[in-house]
Design a protein around this motif. Structure first.
Motif, PDB file in Angstrom:
ATOM      1  N   GLY A 594      -9.780  71.209   2.353  1.00 39.00           N
ATOM      2  CA  GLY A 594      -8.975  70.006   2.484  1.00 39.00           C
ATOM      3  C   GLY A 594      -7.728  70.012   1.622  1.00 39.00           C
ATOM      4  O   GLY A 594      -7.629  70.748   0.637  1.00 39.00           O
ATOM      5  N   LEU A 595      -6.773  69.192   2.015  1.00 42.17           N
ATOM      6  CA  LEU A 595      -5.566  68.956   1.220  1.00 42.17           C
ATOM      7  C   LEU A 595      -5.838  67.703   0.387  1.00 42.17           C
ATOM      8  O   LEU A 595      -5.824  66.589   0.907  1.00 42.17           O
ATOM      9  N   VAL A 638      -4.665  64.035   5.260  1.00 36.08           N
ATOM     10  CA  VAL A 638      -4.006  64.326   3.981  1.00 36.08           C
ATOM     11  C   VAL A 638      -3.981  63.091   3.082  1.00 36.08           C
ATOM     12  O   VAL A 638      -4.256  63.175   1.879  1.00 36.08           O
ATOM     13  N   GLY A 639      -3.659  61.929   3.658  1.00 33.59           N
ATOM     14  CA  GLY A 639      -3.557  60.706   2.866  1.00 33.59           C
ATOM     15  C   GLY A 639      -4.871  60.248   2.286  1.00 33.59           C
ATOM     16  O   GLY A 639      -4.905  59.603   1.238  1.00 33.59           O
ATOM     17  N   PHE A 640      -5.975  60.565   2.952  1.00 29.93           N
ATOM     18  CA  PHE A 640      -7.291  60.180   2.453  1.00 29.93           C
ATOM     19  C   PHE A 640      -8.042  61.380   1.862  1.00 29.93           C
ATOM     20  O   PHE A 640      -9.234  61.290   1.578  1.00 29.93           O
ATOM     21  N   ALA A 641      -7.304  62.479   1.675  1.00 36.44           N
ATOM     22  CA  ALA A 641      -7.859  63.689   1.023  1.00 36.44           C
ATOM     23  C   ALA A 641      -9.197  64.095   1.629  1.00 36.44           C
ATOM     24  O   ALA A 641     -10.163  64.374   0.919  1.00 36.44           O
ATOM     25  N   LYS A 642      -9.260  64.129   2.952  1.00 42.45           N
ATOM     26  CA  LYS A 642     -10.506  64.494   3.627  1.00 42.45           C
ATOM     27  C   LYS A 642     -10.880  65.946   3.315  1.00 42.45           C
ATOM     28  O   LYS A 642     -10.038  66.833   3.391  1.00 42.45           O
ATOM     29  N   VAL A 643     -12.136  66.151   2.987  1.00 44.47           N
ATOM     30  CA  VAL A 643     -12.653  67.496   2.739  1.00 44.47           C
ATOM     31  C   VAL A 643     -13.777  67.753   3.720  1.00 44.47           C
ATOM     32  O   VAL A 643     -14.699  66.936   3.861  1.00 44.47           O
ATOM     33  N   SER A 644     -13.721  68.874   4.399  1.00 43.19           N
ATOM     34  CA  SER A 644     -14.755  69.204   5.383  1.00 43.19           C
ATOM     35  C   SER A 644     -16.060  69.548   4.679  1.00 43.19           C
ATOM     36  O   SER A 644     -16.065  70.069   3.566  1.00 43.19           O
TER      37      SER A 644
END
Length: 782
Positions: A594-595, A638-644
């Motif tokens: 994630g970003l 990106v705005g919610f910093a989603k990580v898989s």
């Protein structure tokens, strides 16, 4: 060979059975999940869907699992190529179930048990040959998705022809590491692992060490899981630990350390008080309100606030950057921490050596069992090599300890390490032949450390290396000099990538792979460097660093040869920006991608926004939805910093494309990436610079900014979160040049991304977030 298993029946839909079914579905294998009634089977699957950590790569694959019951659906067993029993550890129950199913099972099907404590000889006693010849034990470790180990135990009547295809299936389809164990109590991993835990528990009591101090000494510091000893016991369940220990004590009558399997007095008292660990809400640790965890005093059995002792040995160990260095330094320390570590480690080493031939035929199976089943970075014999075989034997002798005879014979024969590199091959010492034998390895396994030993290193840099992978393919290995476990992206890594790309072009190689051998690919950029420059207000240094990374990664994108990234574990921030620039990603199934820059008060600055926009535009192009849905999708990630939580989910979020590959066996990752380069190199043409990127522009940005303000008013985000989100929206909508009829190019987006990134580096609240993350390891909300 593994293609023979098309459908599997799992008998028992409890926690373990349901999770094995889930992992089979991860590999796209249809499953019949049986239990005593339809209601129980369906409840088992429903409960499995709620488990954390998630047993599924993608919850949708649960549709491949069909809940069934024994009364109505036994005839469906004929459709299954493998039947695995995962019911309670009751020998009579298991035998009754086997007799019930046997008339309905396909005559070519393999039958196995997931037992962890029952003997194969006891299970098969009195059973017909039609059962025993196709039966053996496949002991999965919990949780099956995440733990690599499967122990295989065969019987004297097991048809040996059925084992290789099953091993092939376990390794190549389910991504497992197979260990061959003997039919002895607790097999390999639990025999050594439980000995290790009980030795640790006893030494803790003897040396009057606190629960938290022991966990600090037996966790990541020495290459063991973060949960260390007491926390692991709480997770497993203190009653379960006592049961497994009792099983070893009852059945291992000839074991020289048998008495150690009697649980310590304080643990016995805890069990009587119902302190069972996580399942009862209190064990060695107890939650006491939000964020507050108490530990138990082993003498009084009263809970108290945690207070960690500062040990000189630990301080000395932490001066080393590698786990091996830390482990050796701690074991050699003369303070309480060092003496405790030596007592525990030396006991494990001797116990493991004494078990060779009894629980497994070679040291490789023992080491792999502990690495794959208990999450140790190094198995017992690998640890012994790190500590130095000759030195430790002399120390043991000086202490009056009895050293395993075959180890003494080995040293007498001039062999001073358990593992060696002989004639260009990794080898292990075999006491039966008193010689080094080639390490058994799957043909699809490829590792940088082995290639380097073979003399394939092209050039070493501080944090990465360029290596010849063979067949005209080069590789870049990440191995950060300061944080090898996280591989933060720094100048050395970028320099290596640039050098390797130039070398591949000059030497007319077919392509390049970017990967590593560690636990994680890269947890992001070097935040320390960013913070130092921000505090000095050296914006030129940050600009230079960011532009350099952008330029090098753009160079990769337009290289005249295919570049394939092979990421694994954590792939965050700058780690993702690196793989996002590559032609293709061949990812390990366990991918936490994630970003996440907003968590430290920034936005992606080295091309992350551009990569996500391009991937999302291409992905949504067939629907012809216009630019705003594309930007919204990217902003959500990106705005919610989603990580898989897996590579499959990374595809769903948009970090990976449908063309990217997923490899379920981590050990096959580098080989698979190399094969992808070879495949792509035939007639390869690099992509062209995109000048057709249509984004919403200022009008679309106004809509996004209105939504951001609504979030602030509702108290869902802070004012500073809103500032960061606004700058992200500015980049994603195309800045001042964007608009529905004004396409922009890649370089323009990189320029405004870099500009917004640097501006946030100057924000005091962003600087506070970076500093907090570096100090506490978690995001600050300010």
């Amino acid at each position: 060979m593994s293609a023979h298993i098309k459908k599997v029946a799992v008998l028992g839909s409890g926690v373990m059975g349901a999770q094995i079914a889930a992992h089979l579905s991860n590999a796209k294998i249809p499953v019949y999940a049986y239990d005593m009634s339809q209601e129980i089977a369906e409840k088992g699957l429903a409960f499995c869907k709620q488990l954390k950590p998630n047993p599924f790569y993608n919850p949708r694959t649960a549709d491949l699992i069909t809940p069934l019951n024994y009364d109505d659906h036994l005839e469906k067993l004929k459709d299954c190529d493998w039947v695995i029993e995962v019911i309670a550890e009751r020998l009579d129950w298991k035998k009754d179930l086997y007799k019930k199913i046997l008339p309905h099972v396909n005559k070519q099907a393999v039958i196995t048990s997931n037992t962890s404590g029952l003997s194969l000889a006891d299970i098969t006693e009195g059973m017909p040959d039609s059962f025993t010849k196709r039966f053996f034990i496949t002991h999965f470790f919990n949780p099956p998705r995440y733990m690599k180990l499967v122990e295989i135990i065969t019987g004297t009547k097991t048809d040996t022809k059925i084992i290789p295809p099953m091993v092939d299936f376990l390794q190549n389809v389910l991504g497992k590491g197979v260990v061959y164990a003997k039919d002895t109590p607790n097999f390999v991993a639990n025999r050594i692992g439980v000995f290790s835990m009980l030795k640790t528990l006893r030494e803790a009591g003897k040396k009057k060490l606190s629960v938290e101090d022991v966990d600090a000494l037996t966790g990541t510091l020495i290459g063991h899981p973060k949960s260390a000893t007491f926390r692991t016991a709480d997770v497993v369940g203190l009653d379960t630990l006592a049961f497994v220990a009792g099983n070893a004590y009852a059945k291992c009558e000839g074991d020289e350390a048998r008495d150690l399997f009697k649980i310590p007095g304080y643990l016995e008292k805890m069990l009587k008080k119902g302190l069972l660990g996580q399942k009862s809400g209190q064990g060695f640790y107890k939650k006491a309100g939000k964020g507050k965890i108490l530990s138990i005093d082993l003498e009084t059995l009263e809970y108290k606030p945690q207070t960690k002792t500062r040990f000189a040995g630990v301080r000395r160990a932490r001066e080393n950057t590698t786990t091996a260095g830390k482990l050796k330094a701690l074991a050699e320390a003369t303070d309480t921490a060092g003496k405790f570590t030596w007592e525990v480690l030396s006991a494990i080493l001797l116990y493991s050596a004494n078990r060779l031939g009894e629980i497994a035929d070679d040291i490789v199976n023992i080491d792999r069992a502990m690495r794959w089943g208990f999450g140790w970075e190094y198995g017992p014999f690998e640890t012994w090599d790190i500590l130095g075989l000759e030195d430790t034997v002399e120390r043991l002798k000086a202490e009056g300890r009895e050293v395993t005879p075959w180890v003494l014979e080995m040293l007498k024969g001039g062999k001073n390490s358990f593992y060696s590199f002989e004639d260009g091959r990794e080898c292990y010492f075999d006491p039966r032949t008193s010689a080094y034998l080639p390490l058994p390895r799957d043909k699809a396994e490829l590792h940088f450390r082995v290639l380097k030993k073979e003399g394939r290193t092209l050039k070493d840099f501080w944090s990465a290396s360029a290596v010849d992978l063979g067949d005209g393919v080069a590789g870049v290995e990440f191995h950060s000099v300061l944080k090898p476990e996280l591989n933060p992206i720094d100048g050395s890594i970028m320099e290596t990538i640039q050098w390797a790309a130039d070398w591949v072009a000059e030497n007319k190689y077919k392509g390049l792979v970017i990967s590593g051998d560690g636990t994680h690919f890269s947890a992001g950029a070097n935040l320390n460097l960013i913070l130092e420059n921000a505090l000095r207000k050296d914006w030129k240094a940050i600009e230079k660093m960011t532009r350099s990374m952008q330029d090098i990664l753009q160079g990769l994108r337009f290289a005249p040869f295919p570049v394939v990234a092979a990421p694994f574990g954590l792939v965050l921030g700058g780690g993702y920006e690196t793989i996002g620039a590559c032609d293709r990603v061949v990812a390990a199934a366990e991918l936490y991608c994630g970003l996440v820059e907003v968590g430290v008060g920034l936005i992606p600055g080295a091309g992350g926004n551009l990569r996500m926009l391009l991937k999302t535009i291409d992905r949504m192009a067939p629907a012809r939805m216009g630019p705003f849905p594309v930007v919204t999708k990217v902003f959500e990630a990106v705005g919610f910093a989603k990580v898989s939580s897996s590579a499959k989910e990374a595809q769903a979020i948009g970090y990976l494309t449908k063309q990217d590959k997923i490899v379920i066996n981590r050990g096959h990752l580098l080989y698979s990436a190399k094969q992808e380069v070879l495949k792509m190199s035939e007639g390869y043409h690099p992509p062209e610079l995109r000048r057709d990127i249509v984004l919403p522009g200022p009008d679309g940005r106004l809509v996004m900014e209105a939504s951001i303000q609504d979030y602030i008013k509702a108290g869902k985000i802070s004012q500073h979160d809103g500032l960061i989100a606004g700058k992200l929206a500015y980049v994603l909508t195309g800045g001042e040049k964007g608009g529905p009829f004004k396409p922009v190019d890649e370089q323009y987006l990189l320029d405004i991304e870099r500009e917004m990134f640097i501006s946030l580096c100057g924000e005091p609240k962003s600087i506070d977030r970076i500093a907090y993350m570096l100090k506490r390891g978690k995001p600050l909300r300010n």
